[in-house]
Structures are given as structure tokens and as C-alpha cells.
Design a protein around this motif. Structure first.
Motif, PDB file in Angstrom:
ATOM      1  N   GLY A 608       0.827  -1.196   0.000  1.00 47.38           N
ATOM      2  CA  GLY A 608       0.000   0.000   0.000  1.00 47.38           C
ATOM      3  C   GLY A 608       0.857   1.239   0.000  1.00 47.38           C
ATOM      4  O   GLY A 608       2.087   1.179   0.170  1.00 47.38           O
ATOM      5  N   LYS A 609       0.238   2.361  -0.203  1.00 44.10           N
ATOM      6  CA  LYS A 609       0.954   3.631  -0.155  1.00 44.10           C
ATOM      7  C   LYS A 609       1.362   3.927   1.286  1.00 44.10           C
ATOM      8  O   LYS A 609       0.781   3.388   2.225  1.00 44.10           O
ATOM      9  CB  LYS A 609       0.078   4.744  -0.702  1.00 44.10           C
ATOM     10  N   PRO A 610       2.369   4.780   1.466  1.00 47.24           N
ATOM     11  CA  PRO A 610       2.770   5.115   2.839  1.00 47.24           C
ATOM     12  C   PRO A 610       1.610   5.715   3.619  1.00 47.24           C
ATOM     13  O   PRO A 610       0.664   6.278   3.043  1.00 47.24           O
ATOM     14  CB  PRO A 610       3.894   6.147   2.635  1.00 47.24           C
ATOM     15  N   ALA A 611       1.668   5.562   4.920  1.00 48.75           N
ATOM     16  CA  ALA A 611       0.652   6.158   5.776  1.00 48.75           C
ATOM     17  C   ALA A 611       0.598   7.662   5.544  1.00 48.75           C
ATOM     18  O   ALA A 611       1.599   8.292   5.168  1.00 48.75           O
ATOM     19  CB  ALA A 611       0.951   5.860   7.236  1.00 48.75           C
ATOM     20  N   SER A 612      -0.558   8.245   5.738  1.00 49.94           N
ATOM     21  CA  SER A 612      -0.735   9.676   5.522  1.00 49.94           C
ATOM     22  C   SER A 612       0.271  10.469   6.338  1.00 49.94           C
ATOM     23  O   SER A 612       0.474  10.206   7.525  1.00 49.94           O
ATOM     24  CB  SER A 612      -2.153  10.094   5.910  1.00 49.94           C
ATOM     25  N   GLY A 613       0.929  11.396   5.686  1.00 44.36           N
ATOM     26  CA  GLY A 613       1.871  12.260   6.385  1.00 44.36           C
ATOM     27  C   GLY A 613       3.249  11.679   6.569  1.00 44.36           C
ATOM     28  O   GLY A 613       4.124  12.324   7.154  1.00 44.36           O
ATOM     29  N   VAL A 614       3.486  10.463   6.076  1.00 45.46           N
ATOM     30  CA  VAL A 614       4.777   9.811   6.288  1.00 45.46           C
ATOM     31  C   VAL A 614       5.703  10.084   5.096  1.00 45.46           C
ATOM     32  O   VAL A 614       5.314   9.908   3.940  1.00 45.46           O
ATOM     33  CB  VAL A 614       4.609   8.295   6.485  1.00 45.46           C
ATOM     34  N   THR A 615       6.911  10.529   5.378  1.00 46.95           N
ATOM     35  CA  THR A 615       7.961  10.638   4.375  1.00 46.95           C
ATOM     36  C   THR A 615       8.930   9.487   4.607  1.00 46.95           C
ATOM     37  O   THR A 615       9.539   9.383   5.678  1.00 46.95           O
ATOM     38  CB  THR A 615       8.715  11.977   4.481  1.00 46.95           C
ATOM     39  N   LEU A 616       9.043   8.616   3.622  1.00 48.14           N
ATOM     40  CA  LEU A 616       9.852   7.418   3.792  1.00 48.14           C
ATOM     41  C   LEU A 616      11.327   7.750   3.962  1.00 48.14           C
ATOM     42  O   LEU A 616      11.821   8.765   3.454  1.00 48.14           O
ATOM     43  CB  LEU A 616       9.665   6.488   2.598  1.00 48.14           C
ATOM     44  N   GLY A 617      12.027   6.872   4.649  1.00 49.14           N
ATOM     45  CA  GLY A 617      13.455   7.035   4.816  1.00 49.14           C
ATOM     46  C   GLY A 617      14.182   6.888   3.487  1.00 49.14           C
ATOM     47  O   GLY A 617      13.660   6.320   2.532  1.00 49.14           O
ATOM     48  N   SER A 618      15.410   7.395   3.435  1.00 49.35           N
ATOM     49  CA  SER A 618      16.190   7.315   2.206  1.00 49.35           C
ATOM     50  C   SER A 618      17.664   7.195   2.552  1.00 49.35           C
ATOM     51  O   SER A 618      18.056   7.275   3.723  1.00 49.35           O
ATOM     52  CB  SER A 618      15.941   8.554   1.326  1.00 49.35           C
ATOM     53  N   ALA A 619      18.474   7.012   1.525  1.00 51.17           N
ATOM     54  CA  ALA A 619      19.917   6.880   1.715  1.00 51.17           C
ATOM     55  C   ALA A 619      20.622   7.299   0.435  1.00 51.17           C
ATOM     56  O   ALA A 619      20.023   7.334  -0.648  1.00 51.17           O
ATOM     57  CB  ALA A 619      20.292   5.444   2.075  1.00 51.17           C
ATOM     58  N   ASP A 620      21.918   7.648   0.559  1.00 50.19           N
ATOM     59  CA  ASP A 620      22.714   7.936  -0.626  1.00 50.19           C
ATOM     60  C   ASP A 620      22.682   6.731  -1.565  1.00 50.19           C
ATOM     61  O   ASP A 620      22.642   5.582  -1.120  1.00 50.19           O
ATOM     62  CB  ASP A 620      24.162   8.235  -0.244  1.00 50.19           C
ATOM     63  N   LYS A 621      22.738   6.996  -2.845  1.00 48.07           N
ATOM     64  CA  LYS A 621      22.730   5.908  -3.821  1.00 48.07           C
ATOM     65  C   LYS A 621      24.089   5.220  -3.900  1.00 48.07           C
ATOM     66  O   LYS A 621      24.182   4.077  -4.334  1.00 48.07           O
ATOM     67  CB  LYS A 621      22.355   6.439  -5.202  1.00 48.07           C
ATOM     68  N   GLU A 622      25.157   5.927  -3.490  1.00 47.50           N
ATOM     69  CA  GLU A 622      26.496   5.366  -3.561  1.00 47.50           C
ATOM     70  C   GLU A 622      27.337   5.963  -2.445  1.00 47.50           C
ATOM     71  O   GLU A 622      27.195   7.146  -2.114  1.00 47.50           O
ATOM     72  CB  GLU A 622      27.132   5.670  -4.919  1.00 47.50           C
ATOM     73  N   ALA A 623      28.191   5.140  -1.849  1.00 45.95           N
ATOM     74  CA  ALA A 623      29.086   5.634  -0.807  1.00 45.95           C
ATOM     75  C   ALA A 623      30.129   6.564  -1.431  1.00 45.95           C
ATOM     76  O   ALA A 623      30.656   6.298  -2.518  1.00 45.95           O
ATOM     77  CB  ALA A 623      29.759   4.465  -0.093  1.00 45.95           C
ATOM     78  N   LYS A 624      30.443   7.651  -0.741  1.00 40.04           N
ATOM     79  CA  LYS A 624      31.414   8.630  -1.240  1.00 40.04           C
ATOM     80  C   LYS A 624      32.821   8.237  -0.811  1.00 40.04           C
ATOM     81  O   LYS A 624      33.073   7.962   0.358  1.00 40.04           O
ATOM     82  CB  LYS A 624      31.070  10.017  -0.692  1.00 40.04           C
ATOM     83  N   HIS A 625      33.745   8.213  -1.775  1.00 38.18           N
ATOM     84  CA  HIS A 625      35.144   7.868  -1.495  1.00 38.18           C
ATOM     85  C   HIS A 625      35.850   9.137  -1.030  1.00 38.18           C
ATOM     86  O   HIS A 625      36.038  10.081  -1.802  1.00 38.18           O
ATOM     87  CB  HIS A 625      35.799   7.307  -2.764  1.00 38.18           C
ATOM     88  N   VAL A 626      36.245   9.173   0.225  1.00 39.77           N
ATOM     89  CA  VAL A 626      36.805  10.407   0.795  1.00 39.77           C
ATOM     90  C   VAL A 626      38.299  10.322   1.039  1.00 39.77           C
ATOM     91  O   VAL A 626      38.946  11.340   1.325  1.00 39.77           O
ATOM     92  CB  VAL A 626      36.083  10.781   2.106  1.00 39.77           C
ATOM     93  N   SER A 627      38.874   9.123   0.951  1.00 44.38           N
ATOM     94  CA  SER A 627      40.314   9.004   1.192  1.00 44.38           C
ATOM     95  C   SER A 627      40.831   7.741   0.540  1.00 44.38           C
ATOM     96  O   SER A 627      40.116   6.748   0.433  1.00 44.38           O
ATOM     97  CB  SER A 627      40.595   8.986   2.700  1.00 44.38           C
ATOM     98  N   GLY A 628      42.127   7.781   0.091  1.00 46.83           N
ATOM     99  CA  GLY A 628      42.744   6.619  -0.506  1.00 46.83           C
ATOM    100  C   GLY A 628      42.778   6.689  -2.015  1.00 46.83           C
ATOM    101  O   GLY A 628      42.367   7.689  -2.628  1.00 46.83           O
ATOM    102  N   ASN A 629      43.251   5.614  -2.636  1.00 42.70           N
ATOM    103  CA  ASN A 629      43.487   5.587  -4.072  1.00 42.70           C
ATOM    104  C   ASN A 629      42.553   4.643  -4.814  1.00 42.70           C
ATOM    105  O   ASN A 629      42.666   4.476  -6.014  1.00 42.70           O
ATOM    106  CB  ASN A 629      44.956   5.171  -4.320  1.00 42.70           C
ATOM    107  N   SER A 630      41.626   3.986  -4.117  1.00 41.05           N
ATOM    108  CA  SER A 630      40.788   2.957  -4.731  1.00 41.05           C
ATOM    109  C   SER A 630      39.810   3.551  -5.734  1.00 41.05           C
ATOM    110  O   SER A 630      39.344   4.684  -5.600  1.00 41.05           O
ATOM    111  CB  SER A 630      40.007   2.203  -3.654  1.00 41.05           C
ATOM    112  N   GLU A 631      39.490   2.754  -6.746  1.00 40.59           N
ATOM    113  CA  GLU A 631      38.468   3.106  -7.721  1.00 40.59           C
ATOM    114  C   GLU A 631      37.207   2.251  -7.534  1.00 40.59           C
ATOM    115  O   GLU A 631      36.340   2.218  -8.405  1.00 40.59           O
ATOM    116  CB  GLU A 631      39.020   2.922  -9.134  1.00 40.59           C
ATOM    117  N   VAL A 632      37.121   1.562  -6.412  1.00 36.26           N
ATOM    118  CA  VAL A 632      35.958   0.725  -6.120  1.00 36.26           C
ATOM    119  C   VAL A 632      34.729   1.605  -5.898  1.00 36.26           C
ATOM    120  O   VAL A 632      34.784   2.591  -5.154  1.00 36.26           O
ATOM    121  CB  VAL A 632      36.220  -0.156  -4.880  1.00 36.26           C
TER     122      VAL A 632
END
Length: 991
Positions: A608-632
Motif C-alpha cells: 500500500g501507499k505510505p501512511a498519511s503524512g509519512v515521508t519514507l526514509g532514504s539513503a545515498d545511492k552510492e558511498a562517497k570515497h573520501v580518502s585513498g586511491n581505490s576506484e571501487v
């Protein structure tokens, strides 16, 4: 006068017709057994008609329903009588039952002062039309509260809520149960008094205690003073799901010695119970000790001794079953020890008689249980027996089966164990009988399917997401309290896990997809919605279990998205773990649970649709690489928006116990290590994502596959020289020459493997150490026209060369170049300075198109940037929130359908239609009160989560409501419990 004669003749004819009908009605061939008892036997013998009431206090009933045979039993030792429709139903949910009544019976003698003996008898049967019935009364304190709707009454090992707060000691028992001191069964490590020295061995164990000497409802006229501890054992896997095992321990709890004791059962099976006269056309056979069973080996013969089995005379039930009526067997697994031989006594009494001829005095009952084995009724096959089996009994079967005689002093105990087995044919019945005896002989250690996964279901808008843990793959079996019970199959010691099958039910468990029907018209299972299995070459139909699909090497998955759903409809899903052949054990799979529950392998969900007044949780689509040399790249999949925490997460790495191994740490912004749904704490975590195993980290509603790159050259980015080139693709790899080199991936350094290198042609030759086949320095040097640089660290590095071309001390095209990721030893040219294989990441072979290579030419070797200890990733989540709502938002609440006319599209169920209307567009939490037009409160519904609530058109005491107009009053709350407001509406129920 003529009219008078006609009238008299008519009356006479009607009288004859009425008398004929009365006689027909009294013929058991035209009655169900219940009607025959109530209308014929009860009036003849002064018995009360049968009812559904349980009788005296402390009596409880529960259903053994985890396997493919369902039986409602009473803790008054009635193991078969059930007028509620679950009297040994087989297959489960079929509505076809195979028993009228069954219960333990005990016969004994007591010595009188004058040296004579008085015969005693006690039975727990109900509706058996015998003299002694319902003479056992349960002891109080061996179960918890009663909730029949949730199958809580008798203590079940897999339902801790059915247990008492503590198990009674001898001093806690009523006076009639502690006339002497004796030993009670122990409580095992799970906190339940299991059948095997206190330990639980079956998927479900029922346990209760009765005596025959209850002062109010015990054995009349006088009791023997006996106690029975009774266990019922049930399994849910393919091998063991078609039988239930019962074990009795009989204890003399009185001050008098009991003589010539016989312990056994009264059983009245029917094939089947349904049908007006089906209980009068059954046949049976018995296999005593020492029988040479036709078609079986001597070792199999002994497994079939002490076995009786029953079948339907014409193999059909008019209007119900066209053919293949089920078979019922009783396999006696344990009898008391014969003191004269030290061996089990075996079955010494086997009496078969028509239902109406049960003994009517206690003396006659004792004489029957001590009467030995009755000769067959049909030495030659009975004409009405479709199997034409010689030496059979019938066609109306009631059993008394027992073992004895024994002497039982005060405090003495006797054990008796048997299995009630159900099958579609004789061969299958015999196979299961042998399996039961082997199971008992092996201390009840049954072959086990893999542990069932713990499944969570997420309701979306026209979508359902399932996700589950990996306990099945690890072979971890859990106790009901969530602690680990054991690891791997207790019988084989292995975990032969192969994959997962996903089933979907649109009718609340009545069906689970398209049925698999074999060539004989027999049901063999359901076709799953999806199969995810290991990529190990094991696939297709099992050779040892027909119609069992082992998969297609598709790879493992731990989540599934179903978009073929409609909002407001209830769907059941089962994620079933299965294994492959394990020695002689065929593939097994988890059973689909009878009732869905999150955290088991069977769940229910309403999209069903979310309950009235509810904004569903979310997350970044991809982890941000902040340090190091990896291309993963680390993608993030949101599985469960309601579970997101709103926190920021940080993923870091550290070196493990080898140069290549790497460990992960995953923390939230508060510094807490993440705990995955499988219970793993992501601290020093060694398991990187493998697509074939789908071993992503699942936590807080997120799916995080941390998949490393393959350590290798990036051939797409490699820059070749103008006149000097890489020889070919295989010349740069991790497979070093020489069987003694010992080079494995764990030997290599991640920093070295992920660095870029450049081979530069120079004017002045450079000396490099010469090595042999095992990379051992030979002591010599080889001159080469190039330098090697680590571009990542901007360092000139060393190399070793193995001469494979023309003899001499100069490099040529056929020589192998081993890059040593250590600074070139300018002070000692040609020396070997690698301290381990970790310093030698790549082997290179290059060649030139000209006789001489011009200085300045170069080859750039670009590598895959794998993860190292220097890499750090971060990502953010947003927690599910409720916007500020007002009372006006509640005006969107609707009753669907409205009006309700006869039925709604949401109605379905295992036991017929379950009436239902739904409330849509609800806030996260609500209290729904339903009133009739007179203002009477009919029902209160507490809604918590989602946007839909259901009402089954029943009152608070589960009575169906009348049709008409109803008023609903809804109090709405947000997720924090803040009251939003109230709304009132109405809806109609129309026939």
C-alpha cells in the motif's frame, strides 16, 4: 368403507416405510461414527452424548501442526478425538482426517490381603464406547496460559510462551501425585523437559503429565495410582513430516506394587474419517517380530517388526476421493525391557475388533489388553479388499495394542514409544516406518534441512520487498529464544546448503503457486516463484527425490522484489532454504510455516501507499570515497525505508594477518559498530561481496555490497611504447613460474598491486639480480636497457630477471621481469632486496620491434585500484519522518469496499472465506472504534504501521456481525504518539 381401507393400507405402508428408514438410520453403514455413538451406543449403554467441551479443569488442547500431519490433542491424554476437524488431518490443510480416537491404556493387578488379585484398567479415550474413558486428568503447573487462537495451551518446546513460569517440583504437585517419592523427567538446556534426557530433539515437542488418581475426575471405581509423562514429537522436513511420535513414561506413584502390568494404546483409525460409512470398510495387517517381509531385505525386515497398518477397502470415498485414499500405520518403536531376557518385550497384545464391540467392564478391558495376538480375520483375502491381502483384519478396525506383563514397584517406570505414520501408498508407508525406527535408534537425531532464514517483508506502493539473512548458508540453527542451538545437521555433521526457493500465496496459505502433479495424479509440491542457488554445478531435478528442483546455478540472492501485487491485498511469502544430496540423505527443504511471522521463513504483507503524512526514509545511492586511491564503487540499495536511522556511516579498512587480506570496520556517526541482520558486527570484518553468494552487508534497512576489484592490470588504460611492447596478455599476472615459488593472492601486497608502473628505456644499462625457477637469487646479474618506476609513489624500483632466452648476462625478449616494489639499490646494483613475495606484485615480459630500442620509449602499466588500508568511504541516510498533520488530513480515510455487498475482493483463507473490509489512508498509528447504529461498541482495532487496517466483520468476542449500517470513529496519531485528531464516518454491510 373403501376410503377407510385405503387409509388403513396407507398408514400401514407409511409405517413400514418409516420403520425401514429408522432401521436404515440405525445401520452404521449409513452413519458417521459420531452419529452412531450419539444415537445408538450412548442410549444403549447409558453414556452421555459427545460434545465439544473439554471436561474438568486444567484440561487444555493444542494442535501439532508443524508437519504434514495435523492433530489436535488434549493434555488429558486424548491423542485423537477431535470434533473440531483436526483429528489427524493428512495432508495438512486437506480437510481429510484419519482417526476417531486414540489414547494410552494401562492394565494392571493389585494384590489383595487374602492373596487374590484385582484387575485395574485406565484409558484416556473419548468416544470409544468402552467402559473406561477419560480417566486421566492433567497435573496442574505443566503449561502456561491458554490462547487457542494462537495455538497456546499444551506446553510446546517451540513456543516458550506456552511454558509455565517454572516447571513443578515434586513438592509443588497436589497430594494425589506425591504419595511417594519418585523421579521426574529433567529439564534440559533449553529450559524445556525434552524427550531425550531433558533435551529437545524434534522441531516441536509437546509435553504434559496425567495421573489416573485425580480425586474428582480419576479412574473409577479405584485408581491404580499411575502417572504418565507424555511427549509428542513432530518434524517439518520432507523426510519426517508425515508422522508424529509419542512417548509415554508410566510411573507407579502409589504405595502398592502393580503386577502383570500392560502398557499400550487404544486406537480407532479410519481411512478416512469423512464419508457416511467409510469407518466400516477398512482393513489392517500386523507384522510381528521375526516376520520375513516380502520384498525387503533381512536388515529391513527388523525395522518393520512391531508394525500395523490400515488401508481403505475400496480405495475411494464417494463424492470426496476418487482414488489413492491415504494409508495409516502404527510403528511401535520402544517397549519396556523384558526382565527375563534383558531385551525389549515387543508387542505382545494385538487385538482387533469392531467399534461397537469395545469391552464394557474393567475386568474385560484388562483381559483384552492381556489377550495376546488375535488371529487374522481373513486368512484368505476378503472379497471387498481391493489389495487382496491375505491374513488381514477387518473390515471394521479398532485396535488395542500393548506390551507386557511387567512388575512395577512403587516409583518404578516403564517406557513405551510409537509413531503414527501417514502415506499415500503402502510402499511409502513402509519406507516411513523404517525411517521412524532408524530415527528412534539414532536418539531421534533426524536429518535436518538447512536452518530456515529469518525473513523480513517490506510493504511498498504496489510492491513487496523481501530480504533475509545467511544463517541457512552458515548452518546455524537457533533456539526459540534467539540463542544458537547447534551448527550443521546433527545427523550428518554437514551443512549441504544449496539455495533458496521463494513461494507466494495469494489465498493466505491455502496454495503456494502452481501445483506439481506427478504421472499418478499425486501432489508433489509447488512451483516456486524464484530459485537462487549456488554456482556449483548441482542443478536440475534431483536423482534421489523426483520433482525436486535443485536450481540452475543462478547464484545466491538475499533479497527479492515482487511488483506483481495490488495494494490492499494480503500476500504470504515463504523463503525456503534447501540442500542437495548428503550421502544417503535426499535433498531437504524447510517447511513453509502454518502461520506467517516476521523473523521466520514465512511472512505476510499488505502492500500500500505510505501512511498519511509519512515521508519514507532514504539513503545515498552510492558511498562517497573520501580518502585513498581505490576506484571501487560501493552502491547502496534501500530495502526497508522504515528502518533507516538518519545517521552518517563511515567505512574504513585495515590490513589483516596476511599482506593481501583486508578487514572492514563500519561505524555510525556515534562511533558504534554496525550490526548486520545476521548478527555479525562489522568490526574487523573479512567478508567482501561475492555476487555468486550475494553476501552483502544488510543493516538498518540498507544493502551494502562492498565488492573489491580484481587485482590485475587495467588493459584498457595500459599505454604501450612506440617500439617496445607488452609481449601478450598472459605475461602479466599473479601466476609465478616455479612450483616452489609459493605465490598466492594472500602473499601479495595490496599497495604494490594497486600501484601503477612504468618501464622506461634508458641509455645506460641497469643491473638486475638474476633468479631461478623458484625466484631464488642465483648470485648473478643481468643487464637490461630499462628502469622501472612506481608512478603511484614516484619511486624507481628494483626488479629480478629470469633468463629464459639466449645464454648470457644481457636481457632479451624471452626473459621474465619480476617487478620488486622496493627502491632500486643504487649503492648495490644488481642485489636482490625483496624481503617476501609481498614485494613482487607483477611479472612482465616485453619485446622490441628493433634490434636496439631508442632511449625515452616507455610502457605505462596501469593497474586496477583495489581497496587498501588507506581507503575511506562515507554515506548518509535520512530517517522516515511524519510531517505535521492536522485533523483535516484524516478526512481522506476510506472504508473499502463501501458498501460491502456479500463479499470483498480481499477475502480468502485456508479454511474458507474470511470476511473482510479495510480502512485505507490511515496515519501511522490509529485507534479505530466500530459501532452499530444503536451506539453499541462492536470492535476496537489498534493500527500501528502502514496505511491500511483490516476488520474481519466480527465482534470483540469473535461473533459475526449482522448486516446493516455501522459507524467508525478513528483517533489518529503520528509516529511519536502525538494525537492528530479524530474523524467519524459510516459504512454499510449488505447481504
Amino acid at each position: 368403507m373403501k376410503k377407510l381401507l385405503v387409509f388403513i393400507l396407507l398408514c400401514f405402508t407409511i409405517g413400514l416405510f418409516t420403520n425401514t428408514i429408522a432401521q436404515i438410520k440405525e445401520d452404521p453403514n449409513w452413519m458417521t461414527k459420531e452419529k452412531y455413538y450419539n444415537t445408538v451406543l450412548a442410549p444403549q449403554r447409558g453414556l452421555k452424548p459427545l460434545s465439544k467441551s473439554l471436561g474438568p479443569g486444567d484440561r487444555k488442547r493444542s494442535v501439532l501442526d508443524v508437519g504434514n500431519v495435523w492433530a489436535r490433542i488434549s493434555n488429558a491424554a486424548t491423542l485423537g478425538y477431535d470434533r473440531w476437524g483436526l483429528c489427524w488431518e493428512f495432508p495438512a490443510r486437506s480437510g481429510i482426517t484419519y482417526r476417531w480416537t486414540m489414547a494410552p491404556i494401562i492394565g494392571a493387578k493389585k494384590k489383595n490381603p487374602d492373596g487374590t488379585y484385582t484387575k485395574f484398567f485406565a484409558s484416556g479415550t473419548r468416544g470409544a464406547a468402552r467402559f473406561s474413558e477419560e480417566e486421566y486428568q492433567p497435573l496442574p503447573g505443566f503449561a502456561g496460559y491458554v490462547d487457542e487462537k494462537n495455538n497456546i495451551g499444551i506446553a510446546f518446546s517451540d513456543k516458550p510462551q506456552s511454558w509455565p513460569q517454572r516447571w513443578p517440583s515434586l513438592s509443588d504437585l497436589p497430594a494425589h501425585a506425591r504419595k511417594i517419592t519418585y523421579t521426574q523427567p529433567p529439564v534440559g538446556s533449553t529450559g524445556f523437559p525434552g524427550v531425550l534426557n531433558g533435551e529437545v530433539v524434534a522441531k516441536r515437542e509437546a509435553y504434559f503429565v496425567v495421573t489416573d488418581n485425580d480425586p474428582d475426575a480419576g479412574n473409577k471405581p479405584k485408581p491404580m495410582d499411575i502417572r504418565l509423562d507424555i511427549w509428542g514429537l513432530q518434524w517439518d522436513d520432507f523426510l519426517n513430516q508425515d508422522f508424529i511420535i509419542f512417548r509415554f513414561i508410566v510411573t507407579n506413584i502409589g504405595p502398592d506394587t502393580l503386577y502383570d502390568v500392560y502398557v499400550g494404546i487404544h486406537d480407532d483409525p479410519d481411512c478416512p474419517e469423512q464419508g457416511a460409512y467409510e469407518w466400516t470398510d477398512d482393513f489392517a495387517a500386523f507384522i510381528p517380530v521375526g516376520t520375513d517381509v516380502e520384498g525387503y531385505s533381512p536388515s529391513e525386515d527388523s525395522l518393520l517388526w512391531n508394525f500395523t497398518y490400515l488401508w481403505d477397502g475400496d480405495d475411494k470415498v464417494e463424492g470426496l476421493i476418487a482414488s489413492n485414499v491415504g494409508w495409516v500405520g502404527l510403528k511401535f518403536l520402544e517397549t519396556p525391557i523384558n526382565p527375563a531376557t534383558g531385551q525389549p518385550m515387543g508387542i505382545t497384545t494385538f487385538q482387533v475388533f469392531p467399534y461397537s464391540e469395545a469391552p464394557q467392564t474393567e475386568t474385560a478391558e484388562y483381559d483384552q489388553i492381556s489377550a495376546g495376538v488375535s488371529p487374522p480375520h481373513n486368512v484368505n483375502p476378503h472379497p471387498d479388499d481391493w489389495t487382496q491381502t491375505p491374513n488381514s483384519y477387518g473390515p471394521d478396525i479398532t485396535y488395542v495394542v500393548g506390551s507386557g506383563p511387567f512388575k512395577l514397584p512403587p516409583g518404578g517406570q516403564l517406557a513405551f514409544t510409537f509413531a503414527s505414520i501417514h502415506a499415500r501408498n503402502k510402499r511409502d508407508l513402509f519406507k516411513k516406518a523404517m525411517l521412524c525406527q532408524l530415527l528412534y535408534n539414532n536418539s531421534y537425531r533426524a536429518a535436518e534441512a538447512p536452518p530456515e532464514p529469518s525473513v523480513r517483508a517490506v510493504a511498498g506502493d504496489r510492491m513487496v520487498i523481501l530480504y533475509w539473512d545467511d544463517r541457512s548458508e552458515k548452518g546455524i540453527y537457533y533456539k526459540p529464544d534467539g540463542t544458537i542451538d547447534h551448527i550443521n545437521d546433527r545427523l550428518t555433521g554437514n551443512n549441504a546448503f544449496e539455495g533458496y526457493k521463494i513461494y507466494k500465496s495469494t489465498d493466505r496459505g491455502q496454495t503456494w503457486g502452481e501445483a506439481i502433479i506427478d504421472a499418478f495424479g499425486q501432489f508433489q509440491g509447488w512451483i516456486p516463484l524464484a530459485i537462487y542457488d549456488l554456482k556449483n554445478g548441482i542443478q536440475g531435478e534431483s536423482e534421489t527425490r523426483r520433482h525436486f528442483n535443485l536450481g540452475s546455478d543462478a547464484g545466491i540472492r538475499h533479497y527479492f522484489i515482487d511488483r506483481n501485487v495490488n495494494n490492499g491485498y494480503e500476500y504470504w511469502y515463504a523463503v525456503v532454504a534447501y540442500d542437495h544430496d548428503d550421502g544417503p540423505i535426499p535433498p531437504l527443504e524447510n517447511a513453509i510455516r502454518s502461520y506467517p511471522k516476521e523473523g521466520t521463513n514465512t511472512v505476510a504483507v499488505i502492500p500500500g501507499k505510505p501512511a498519511s503524512g509519512v515521508t519514507l526514509g532514504s539513503a545515498d545511492k552510492e558511498a562517497k570515497h573520501v580518502s585513498g586511491n581505490s576506484e571501487v564503487k560501493i552502491p547502496i540499495t534501500l530495502l526497508d525505508p522504515g528502518k533507516t536511522t538518519g545517521k552518517k556511516y563511515r567505512l574504513t579498512f585495515k590490513q589483516g594477518n596476511t599482506p593481501f587480506s583486508l578487514l572492514m570496520d563500519l561505524k555510525d556517526q556515534d562511533g558504534n559498530y554496525v550490526v548486520a541482520i545476521n548478527g555479525d558486527t562489522i568490526r574487523n570484518y573479512p567478508y567482501f561481496y561475492d555476487p555468486a553468494l550475494d553476501n552483502a552487508i544488510i543493516f538498518d534497512g540498507l544493502y551494502l555490497p562492498v565488492q573489491d576489484l580484481t587485482p590485475d592490470v587495467n588493459w584498457d588504460a595500459l599505454v604501450d611504447g612506440d617500439s617496445v611492447h607488452i609481449y601478450d596478455a598472459w605475461t602479466i599476472d599473479l601466476t609465478f613460474e616455479g612450483v616452489n615459488a609459493g605465490a598466492t593472492i594472500d602473499s601479495l601486497s595490496r599497495d604494490a598491486l594497486s600501484s601503477d608502473y612504468e618501464i622506461r628505456i634508458v641509455s645506460n644499462p641497469v643491473l638486475y639480480p638474476a633468479v631461478g625457477a623458484s625466484l631464488n637469487p642465483t648470485g648473478g646479474t643481468i643487464s637490461a636497457p630499462f628502469e622501472i618506476w612506481n608512478l603511484t609513489t614516484n619511486t624507481k624500483v628494483n626488479a629480478a630477471i629470469r633468463n629464459r632466452g639466449a645464454a648470457g648476462f644481457n636481457w632479451d625478449d624471452y626473459d621474465r621481469i619480476f617487478i620488486i616494489n622496493k627502491p632500486y639499490p643504487e649503492n648495490n646494483p644488481g642485489s636482490f632486496n625483496a624481503s617476501s613475495l609481498a614485494d613482487i606484485p607483477y611479472r612482465v615480459r616485453i619485446y622490441s620491434e628493433a634490434l636496439s630500442v631508442p632511449p625515452g620509449d616507455k610502457i605505462k602499466i596501469v593497474t586496477n585500484k583495489i581497496l587498501t588500508k588507506n581507503d575511506v568511504y562515507e554515506f548518509n541516510t535520512v530517517k522516515q519522518t511524519t510531517t505535521t498533520m492536522t485533523a483535516s488530513d484524516l478526512e481522506n480515510i476510506r472504508v473499502v469496499p463501501n458498501p460491502y455487498v456479500v463479499s470483498s475482493p480481499y477475502e480468502t483463507g485456508k479454511y474458507g472465506v474470511q470476511k473482510e473490509v479495510q480502512f485505507h489512508h490511515l496515519p501511522p498509528k490509529a485507534i479505530i472504534r466500530i459501532y452499530n447504529v444503536a451506539g453499541d461498541l462492536i470492535r476496537v482495532i489498534h493500527h500501528d504501521g502502514g496505511s491500511i487496517a483490516r476488520w474481519n466483520l466480527q465482534t470483540y468476542n469473535e461473533q459475526e456481525v449482522a448486516f446493516g449500517v455501522y459507524i467508525y470513529h478513528v483517533e489518529g496519531f503520528d509516529e511519536t504518539g502525538r494525537k492528530i485528531g479524530e474523524v467519524v464516518g459510516k459504512f454499510a454491510l449488505i447481504k
